[in-house]
Design a protein around this motif. Structure first.
Motif, PDB file in Angstrom:
ATOM      1  N   LEU A 175       0.826  -1.208   0.000  1.00 30.58           N
ATOM      2  CA  LEU A 175       0.000   0.000   0.000  1.00 30.58           C
ATOM      3  C   LEU A 175       0.861   1.259   0.000  1.00 30.58           C
ATOM      4  CD1 LEU A 175      -2.793  -0.989   2.508  1.00 30.58           C
ATOM      5  CD2 LEU A 175      -2.824  -1.074   0.027  1.00 30.58           C
ATOM      6  N   ILE A 178       1.165   3.027  -3.485  1.00 32.28           N
ATOM      7  CA  ILE A 178      -0.007   3.266  -4.327  1.00 32.28           C
ATOM      8  C   ILE A 178      -0.034   4.675  -4.907  1.00 32.28           C
ATOM      9  CG2 ILE A 178      -1.489   1.526  -3.283  1.00 32.28           C
ATOM     10  CD1 ILE A 178      -2.769   3.749  -1.663  1.00 32.28           C
ATOM     11  N   ALA A 180       1.382   6.064  -7.447  1.00 34.25           N
ATOM     12  CA  ALA A 180       1.221   6.154  -8.895  1.00 34.25           C
ATOM     13  C   ALA A 180      -0.227   5.868  -9.281  1.00 34.25           C
ATOM     14  CB  ALA A 180       2.152   5.164  -9.578  1.00 34.25           C
ATOM     15  N   GLN A 181      -0.759   4.803  -8.686  1.00 39.19           N
ATOM     16  CA  GLN A 181      -2.144   4.428  -8.940  1.00 39.19           C
ATOM     17  C   GLN A 181      -3.084   5.579  -8.556  1.00 39.19           C
ATOM     18  OE1 GLN A 181      -2.702   0.571  -7.248  1.00 39.19           O
ATOM     19  NE2 GLN A 181      -4.830   0.890  -6.970  1.00 39.19           N
ATOM     20  N   ILE A 184      -3.219   8.166 -11.189  1.00 38.62           N
ATOM     21  CA  ILE A 184      -4.042   7.777 -12.340  1.00 38.62           C
ATOM     22  C   ILE A 184      -5.509   8.066 -12.034  1.00 38.62           C
ATOM     23  CG2 ILE A 184      -4.760   5.880 -13.819  1.00 38.62           C
ATOM     24  CD1 ILE A 184      -2.086   4.573 -13.308  1.00 38.62           C
ATOM     25  N   PHE A 225      -8.957  -0.421 -15.512  1.00 39.68           N
ATOM     26  CA  PHE A 225      -7.551  -0.425 -15.907  1.00 39.68           C
ATOM     27  C   PHE A 225      -6.651  -0.786 -14.709  1.00 39.68           C
ATOM     28  CE2 PHE A 225      -3.503   1.857 -16.176  1.00 39.68           C
ATOM     29  CZ  PHE A 225      -3.007   1.347 -17.354  1.00 39.68           C
ATOM     30  N   VAL A 228      -7.148  -4.505 -13.536  1.00 40.34           N
ATOM     31  CA  VAL A 228      -6.487  -5.515 -14.362  1.00 40.34           C
ATOM     32  C   VAL A 228      -4.976  -5.489 -14.144  1.00 40.34           C
ATOM     33  CG1 VAL A 228      -5.962  -6.174 -16.735  1.00 40.34           C
ATOM     34  CG2 VAL A 228      -8.292  -5.581 -16.102  1.00 40.34           C
ATOM     35  N   MET A 229      -4.409  -4.288 -14.163  1.00 42.23           N
ATOM     36  CA  MET A 229      -2.962  -4.174 -13.990  1.00 42.23           C
ATOM     37  C   MET A 229      -2.521  -4.708 -12.627  1.00 42.23           C
ATOM     38  SD  MET A 229      -1.460  -3.337 -16.548  1.00 42.23           S
ATOM     39  CE  MET A 229      -1.749  -2.809 -18.197  1.00 42.23           C
ATOM     40  N   ASN A 230      -3.308  -4.395 -11.598  1.00 35.26           N
ATOM     41  CA  ASN A 230      -2.936  -4.845 -10.259  1.00 35.26           C
ATOM     42  C   ASN A 230      -3.055  -6.344 -10.097  1.00 35.26           C
ATOM     43  OD1 ASN A 230      -2.508  -2.244  -9.658  1.00 35.26           O
ATOM     44  ND2 ASN A 230      -4.278  -1.992  -8.299  1.00 35.26           N
ATOM     45  N   ILE A 232      -2.752  -8.614 -12.483  1.00 38.54           N
ATOM     46  CA  ILE A 232      -1.629  -9.232 -13.190  1.00 38.54           C
ATOM     47  C   ILE A 232      -0.347  -9.075 -12.374  1.00 38.54           C
ATOM     48  CG2 ILE A 232      -0.187  -9.110 -15.262  1.00 38.54           C
ATOM     49  CD1 ILE A 232      -2.638  -8.343 -16.854  1.00 38.54           C
ATOM     50  N   GLN A 236       2.116 -11.950  -9.867  1.00 40.17           N
ATOM     51  CA  GLN A 236       3.530 -12.140 -10.171  1.00 40.17           C
ATOM     52  C   GLN A 236       4.454 -11.501  -9.138  1.00 40.17           C
ATOM     53  OE1 GLN A 236       4.696 -12.233 -14.517  1.00 40.17           O
ATOM     54  NE2 GLN A 236       2.933 -10.886 -14.543  1.00 40.17           N
ATOM     55  N   PHE A 238       7.120 -10.779  -6.622  1.00 41.42           N
ATOM     56  CA  PHE A 238       8.322 -11.596  -6.444  1.00 41.42           C
ATOM     57  C   PHE A 238       9.331 -10.936  -5.504  1.00 41.42           C
ATOM     58  CE2 PHE A 238      12.683 -12.655  -7.704  1.00 41.42           C
ATOM     59  CZ  PHE A 238      12.649 -14.026  -7.557  1.00 41.42           C
ATOM     60  N   VAL A 286      -3.811 -16.360 -15.010  1.00 45.00           N
ATOM     61  CA  VAL A 286      -3.858 -14.908 -15.169  1.00 45.00           C
ATOM     62  C   VAL A 286      -4.760 -14.536 -16.349  1.00 45.00           C
ATOM     63  CG1 VAL A 286      -2.494 -12.886 -15.794  1.00 45.00           C
ATOM     64  CG2 VAL A 286      -1.643 -14.464 -14.080  1.00 45.00           C
ATOM     65  N   MET A 287      -4.645 -15.303 -17.429  1.00 45.49           N
ATOM     66  CA  MET A 287      -5.467 -15.028 -18.612  1.00 45.49           C
ATOM     67  C   MET A 287      -6.954 -15.179 -18.288  1.00 45.49           C
ATOM     68  SD  MET A 287      -4.099 -13.895 -21.070  1.00 45.49           S
ATOM     69  CE  MET A 287      -2.532 -13.411 -21.563  1.00 45.49           C
TER      70      MET A 287
ATOM     71  N   ILE B 283       2.231  10.137 -15.650  1.00 50.03           N
ATOM     72  CA  ILE B 283       1.272   9.211 -15.065  1.00 50.03           C
ATOM     73  C   ILE B 283      -0.140   9.617 -15.446  1.00 50.03           C
ATOM     74  CG2 ILE B 283       0.266   8.440 -12.914  1.00 50.03           C
ATOM     75  CD1 ILE B 283       3.100   8.776 -11.744  1.00 50.03           C
ATOM     76  N   LEU B 288       0.303   5.593 -16.713  1.00 52.86           N
ATOM     77  CA  LEU B 288       1.449   4.739 -16.395  1.00 52.86           C
ATOM     78  C   LEU B 288       1.391   4.302 -14.961  1.00 52.86           C
ATOM     79  CD1 LEU B 288       4.448   6.588 -17.956  1.00 52.86           C
ATOM     80  CD2 LEU B 288       3.286   4.580 -18.746  1.00 52.86           C
ATOM     81  N   LYS B 289       1.988   3.175 -14.721  1.00 51.08           N
ATOM     82  CA  LYS B 289       2.027   2.693 -13.342  1.00 51.08           C
ATOM     83  C   LYS B 289       3.443   2.325 -12.972  1.00 51.08           C
ATOM     84  CE  LYS B 289      -0.155   0.672 -10.676  1.00 51.08           C
ATOM     85  NZ  LYS B 289      -0.083  -0.655 -10.196  1.00 51.08           N
ATOM     86  N   VAL B 290       3.747   2.463 -11.698  1.00 48.26           N
ATOM     87  CA  VAL B 290       5.065   2.022 -11.256  1.00 48.26           C
ATOM     88  C   VAL B 290       4.905   0.759 -10.436  1.00 48.26           C
ATOM     89  CG1 VAL B 290       7.058   2.564  -9.848  1.00 48.26           C
ATOM     90  CG2 VAL B 290       6.021   4.309 -11.258  1.00 48.26           C
TER      91      VAL B 290
END
Lengths: 309, 290, 486
Positions: A175, A178, A180-181, A184, A225, A228-230, A232, A236, A238, A286-287, B283, B288-290
């Motif tokens: 958290l 966040i 950048a998110q 958006i 948007f 979906v990005m989150n 995916i 992953q 890591f 994921v798909m 952004i 865009l996302k980071v």
């Protein structure tokens, strides 16, 4: 193929020249699609049916790797559980919080630009560094967070040392980034026509109603948007997990994410075939999840066409 | 629906408005502080002697300030920070150059030039956005292995010169918004497509190029998985991986470790300071996302 | 993570200690350990030695690189000295400076990556069994070279220990050292309670040892102040526990891997009982709570990731299992008591006789090296001649039968006197006679991961011994069959 070539023959010289230039421009990407996407996907699929230790050539073993996944790998269950847990917790919480933050940052206040900048700062910290900082903050005995919790006389969890708390710890850590998110969402909020909100205000809508009936529907494609990005990304995850729990997912495999499990099989045991099978599985999951989200989007994403109609 | 008359005053700020403004700032300041806390903690811990990092009661200001942590992190043989810094800079810069060149060209190709199969290839590109990296990394690793390129930066840098789906998509959208008159005029003058691209179109999309450069640099600097998979020798590590190795070696030296974390972040802060506008606008404009 | 033992990440606790110990040591010496860009570079002397008497390089000089999975400055520097001695004997060979885990990460992964990338070192030490590397085709077979070597003929190695290097009838490594295990106990703590502290009086069965352990257990609220013995092995360091489980299984009349029939027997009745016994012991004396015990103190014998001093040296842990190397290692931190001794591992209810285990330093030649013969000659030298220097730095039990049997750790002599040191030394040598085979599986590293996972689950009460060991059994057998069939 011949049919495809037909337009080529009927093209004017000028158009043909333009087409040639077009191919030249996209040539690098064409190569990339073949070498770094198409070929690897096919190879991963092939390798998933083999035993391959890198040092020796691959040996075809049929479905054995997939059998191992479903019947013979004790770490599958925890790694799937961890990844799903992490995704189900971090994605919704992250979405809601970043949306709330965006609403806060959308307020009219002097110096709001400075706040927006400051929110973004944590996103600059490289994940490895951020994770190390959080291991210090979450330290069980005398880390800042536990000192704070204890100051209220509350029992403090051992976070990354406790299998029940390590994943919530990871989520809290996620958290932090966040910003950048949030930006958006903020951009989405600023695209909402002021006139619409003012009209609603005149209609007597209160803040909550405005949010629910105007802001959220108009923001729904941005939400889609980010969602979906989150998803995916979360499947992953890591770096954070490896920095905290190593490739075995300490403590008690509680931070063993699916991606870490793939990495462990590929580079600790050099079982490239098995790791490929795991990759294929993750790819399929994921798909499917992404498609399901897009399907469900028909129900909740506000389509602008309707607005114009 | 009943229409209510809403009292509406547009004049000098009333008392209630001032209170609201103060409340807004309080909320903003509170949330901002919460967000900056880990940041602050990283920096002050980096200035503390080791035993004070976990002190009880909590120590909000390092006392005494121990600058030596940085000097030690710089000079520590297992953590050659300057070397890592150079590696990261080299790696991120080359990837940035590669990405900017290739994505600008490919994006332009998709946006402004017509050729058979364009839509199909562009659809593939968008689909590519959804493909998790995990499904391709093993064969790519093996490919570079068979080329004898493991243990070097080649596998990490080379692919960037062939473009990536995300920025190609972004550049195409940018080029689409550009007026075509200039290009057409140049075409009439007999300029070839490469000259048009280089002389006419590229200068127009300069802001997008900067956004792309800034984010590519940031992401490459952050990258951990790639170097972890491809690099074997510590002296060739970039900062993120070097910091990880440092943590693995010196678990008890928290002050030093925090100094390392701060040093790893610092160059990005400098970049951010200079390119702030492009970060924030980037952004917002491109999602865009980071 | 913070309160989690570092050793799990880089699985070898004592080796890990060597690292930490080295870090605490003089910074100048570290230069000798520092990784370098070019592994084949000529060795540079540590600054403190300042002895630049290097002869000009002859043209046809052959450079050999040498890696170790880590180690303190003392450990690494020791290899520099061995190399120097060797270079005097063979002027045409130049041994590169020992690379002490060049990546700072998991060494096995890094080594495999380098072998895969065709950039392996000419020689390296490994800390997990060569059999598992050999099964992946990562090592050179050494049999032909051993047959004509100076010291390394098959018969010069204890057969049981050498088995850890053998895969499909070929030998892939030399077990330069084979430090054995024993129970270390604090005689002063025993005597304070009026318990006889001589070696012969040490408990011979689990039940006796458990009763004795109870004497020392002291809780203050949720903090464990002092403990007797914590079964089986260091709480939280499940990798070490997994290694040591081999001999706990053996003293209870079972085994984990049947090398002859290539069958794992992890979930045998006796092994399930052995784990259940540990759980009951935990319930009786340690509140059955791994987390509480772990956060109370550092039970590991070495300074831990949080800088906590080890409980044994702090006079807070009466008994622990550890290896030969610990006779010297324990003095790396301040000792709060003086007198300790070692004893055999007590026998379980289903067992008949005691057993021990061992953990070698293996010398191997990775696949893809160009100078196999020269590299082997150096390894051969190291196992008998070089080992004296090695021993002087970090005493560990040499395995080759041609080594000098009178080597005694000098720290123990200093601290405890010649006679006792010799007696302890002899004891560890004898432990090798009762050592159970424990590194023979071609999927050894996979197995140890699975077993440590099972132990973690059991002690963390996430699974019953039957289920957890059963799961490990299934996974390991499947993995083994897969490797054997290919």
């Amino acid at each position: 193929m011949l049919a495809r070539n037909l337009p080529w023959l009927t093209m004017s010289k000028l158009k043909r020249r333009e087409a040639v230039a077009g191919y030249v421009f996209i040539l690098p990407w064409l190569i990339s699609l073949l070498v770094f996407t198409l070929y690897p996907i096919i190879t991963t699929l092939y390798l998933s049916f083999t035993n391959y230790t890198v040092v020796q050539p691959p040996v075809w073993v049929g479905l054995e790797n997939y059998q191992t996944i479903f019947f013979n790998d004790p770490s599958i269950k925890p790694s799937v559980y961890n990844s799903v847990y992490y995704t189900l917790l971090s994605v919704p919480v992250g979405l809601i919080l970043s949306l709330l933050l965006a609403l806060v940052l959308n307020m009219r206040a002097t110096g709001i630009g400075v706040y927006r900048t400051l929110f973004y700062l944590p996103s600059l910290v490289p994940p490895v560094a951020a994770t190390i900082v959080f291991t210090v903050l979450f330290e069980a005995r005398s880390g800042l967070i536990n000192s704070f919790i204890r100051s209220f006389g509350l029992p403090a969890p051992a976070w990354f040392a406790d299998p029940n708390w390590s994943k919530p710890g990871l989520v809290i850590m996620s958290l932090w980034g966040i910003g950048a998110q949030t930006l958006i969402f903020l951009a989405g909020l600023q695209d909402i026509p002021k006139s619409l909100l003012e009209a609603a205000e005149i209609d007597g809508a209160n803040g909550a109603q405005k949010l629910w009936y105007i802001t959220l529907p108009l923001l729904s494609n941005v939400i889609l948007f980010n969602l979906v990005m989150n998803v995916i990304g979360s499947f992953q995850v890591f770096t954070q997990a490896v920095v905290i729990g190593g490739t075995t997912g300490n403590p008690m495999e509680s931070t063993l994410m699916f991606m870490v499990h793939i990495y462990r099989n590929a580079f600790r045991y050099f079982k490239m075939g098995y790791a490929s099978a795991l990759s294929v599985l993750l790819f399929v999951v994921v798909m499917v999840v992404t498609l399901l989200i897009f399907r469900s989007a028909r129900l909740w994403v506000f389509a602008e066409k309707d607005e114009n109609a | 629906m009943q229409i209510n008359e809403v009292p509406y005053s547009d004049n000098s700020p009333s008392l209630s408005k001032q209170i609201a403004s103060v409340a807004r700032h309080l909320i903003l300041i509170g949330v901002t502080l919460l967000f900056l806390l880990p940041f602050y903690w990283m920096i002050i811990s980096a200035l503390k002697p080791n035993e004070m990092v976990f002190s009880d009661p909590v120590q909000w200001f390092p006392n005494p300030i121990r600058w030596e942590n940085f000097a030690e992190a710089f000079n520590y043989p297992g953590f050659p920070f300057l070397r890592f810094l150079w590696n990261s800079t080299f790696y991120s810069t080359l990837v940035t150059v590669g990405t900017v060149i290739s994505c600008a060209a490919v994006g332009y190709g998709f946006a402004s030039l017509r050729f058979p199969g364009r839509n199909f290839l562009f659809t593939l590109t968008v689909a590519n956005l959804m493909i998790p990296g995990v499904v391709t990394f093993i064969p790519i690793f093996l490919l570079f292995k068979s080329l004898g390129m493991l243990g070097s930066y080649t596998p990490l840098i080379l692919p960037s010169f062939f473009g990536n789906a995300f920025f190609i998509f972004m550049m195409r959208q940018f080029f689409l918004t550009m007026p075509s008159e200039l290009a057409d005029a140049a075409r009439v003058d007999g300029a070839n497509e490469f000259v048009i691209f280089w002389r006419v179109m590229l200068p127009l999309v300069q802001p997008a190029l900067i956004v792309m450069a800034v984010f590519t640099f940031l992401w490459t600097w952050h990258d951990f998985f790639g170097p972890l998979v491809y690099l074997n020798d510590q002296s060739s590590y970039p900062l993120s991986l070097g910091l990880f190795a440092f943590r693995n070696r010196r678990t008890t030296e928290w002050g030093l470790l925090m100094a390392g974390a701060t040093l790893t972040t610092l160059p990005l802060m400098v970049l951010f300071f200079f390119a702030q506008r492009y970060f924030i606008e980037g952004i917002k404009v491109t999602g865009l996302k980071v | 993570m913070a309160s989690y033992p570092q050793s799990r990440r880089n699985p070898v606790s004592r080796r890990n200690f060597l690292r930490l110990a080295g870090m605490a040591g003089g910074g100048a010496l570290l230069a000798s350990c520092a990784p370098k860009a070019t592994p084949t570079q000529k060795p540079t002397e540590p600054a403190v030695e300042a002895a630049p008497t290097e002869p000009p390089p002859a043209q046809e000089k052959l450079s050999l690189s040498f890696w170790t999975p880590g180690g303190s400055d003392v450990f690494c520097k020791g290899f520099g000295t061995i190399a120097e001695e060797y270079e005097k004997l063979t002027p045409n060979i130049d041994i590169g400076e020992a690379q002490c885990n060049p990546s700072g990460e998991n060494f096995n992964e890094m080594l495999m990556a380098n072998i895969a990338a065709a950039t392996p070192p000419d020689t390296t030490i490994i800390w997990t069994s060569p059999a598992a590397f050999a099964a992946r085709g990562a090592l050179e077979a050494l049999d032909d070279l051993m047959a004509v070597s100076k010291y390394s003929q098959l018969e010069n190695w204890p057969a049981g220990v050498l088995a850890s290097c053998q895969y499909r009838g070929k030998t892939y490594g030399l077990p330069a050292t084979a430090g054995t295990y024993a129970i270390f106990y604090n005689q002063e703590m025993f005597e304070a309670k009026g318990i006889p502290s001589d070696r012969e009086s040490f408990p011979k069965t689990w039940d006796e040892m458990r009763r004795l352990s109870k004497e020392f257990v002291k809780w203050d609220g949720d903090v464990l102040q002092s403990a007797g013995y914590i079964p089986w092995g260091i709480p939280g360091d499940t990798f070490s526990s997994a290694v040591e489980f081999a001999f706990w299984s053996a003293v209870n009349g079972s085994q984990l891997f049947d090398a002859k029939n290539l069958k794992y027997t992890i979930d045998s009745e006796q092994n399930i009982y052995t784990m259940q016994y540990a759980l009951d012991w935990w319930d009786e004396q340690y509140k059955g709570d791994l987390t509480k015990v772990r956060t109370s103190a550092n039970w590991g014998g070495y300074s831990d990731g949080e800088g906590r001093p080890p409980a044994f040296q702090e006079n807070k842990l009466a008994m622990q299992t550890n290896g030969y190397w610990f006779t010297t290692d324990m003095y790396a931190v301040e000792m709060k008591f003086e007198r300790w001794d070692v004893a055999s591992v007590p026998v379980g209810p289903n067992g008949k006789k005691t057993a021990s285990g061992y953990w070698p330093n293996w010398l191997v030649i990775p696949k893809g090296t160009k100078h196999v013969t020269e590299a082997f000659a150096y390894l051969d030298y190291m196992t008998v001649d070089g080992i004296k220097i090695w021993y002087n730095n970090i005493p560990d039990l040499p395995a080759n039968k041609k080594t000098d049997p009178n080597l005694v750790p000098k720290t123990v002599v200093e601290k405890r006197g010649q006679e006792l040191a010799a007696s302890i030394n002899t004891f560890f040598h004898q432990q090798l006679d009762v050592a159970t085979p424990m590194w023979d599986s071609p999927v050894q590293d996979f197995f140890l991961d699975q077993l440590s996972r099972a132990i973690e689950q059991i002690l963390g009460r996430a699974a019953s011994p039957k289920d957890a060991l059963g799961e490990a059994q299934k996974a390991c057998q499947a993995e083994l069959d897969k490797v054997l069939s290919s």
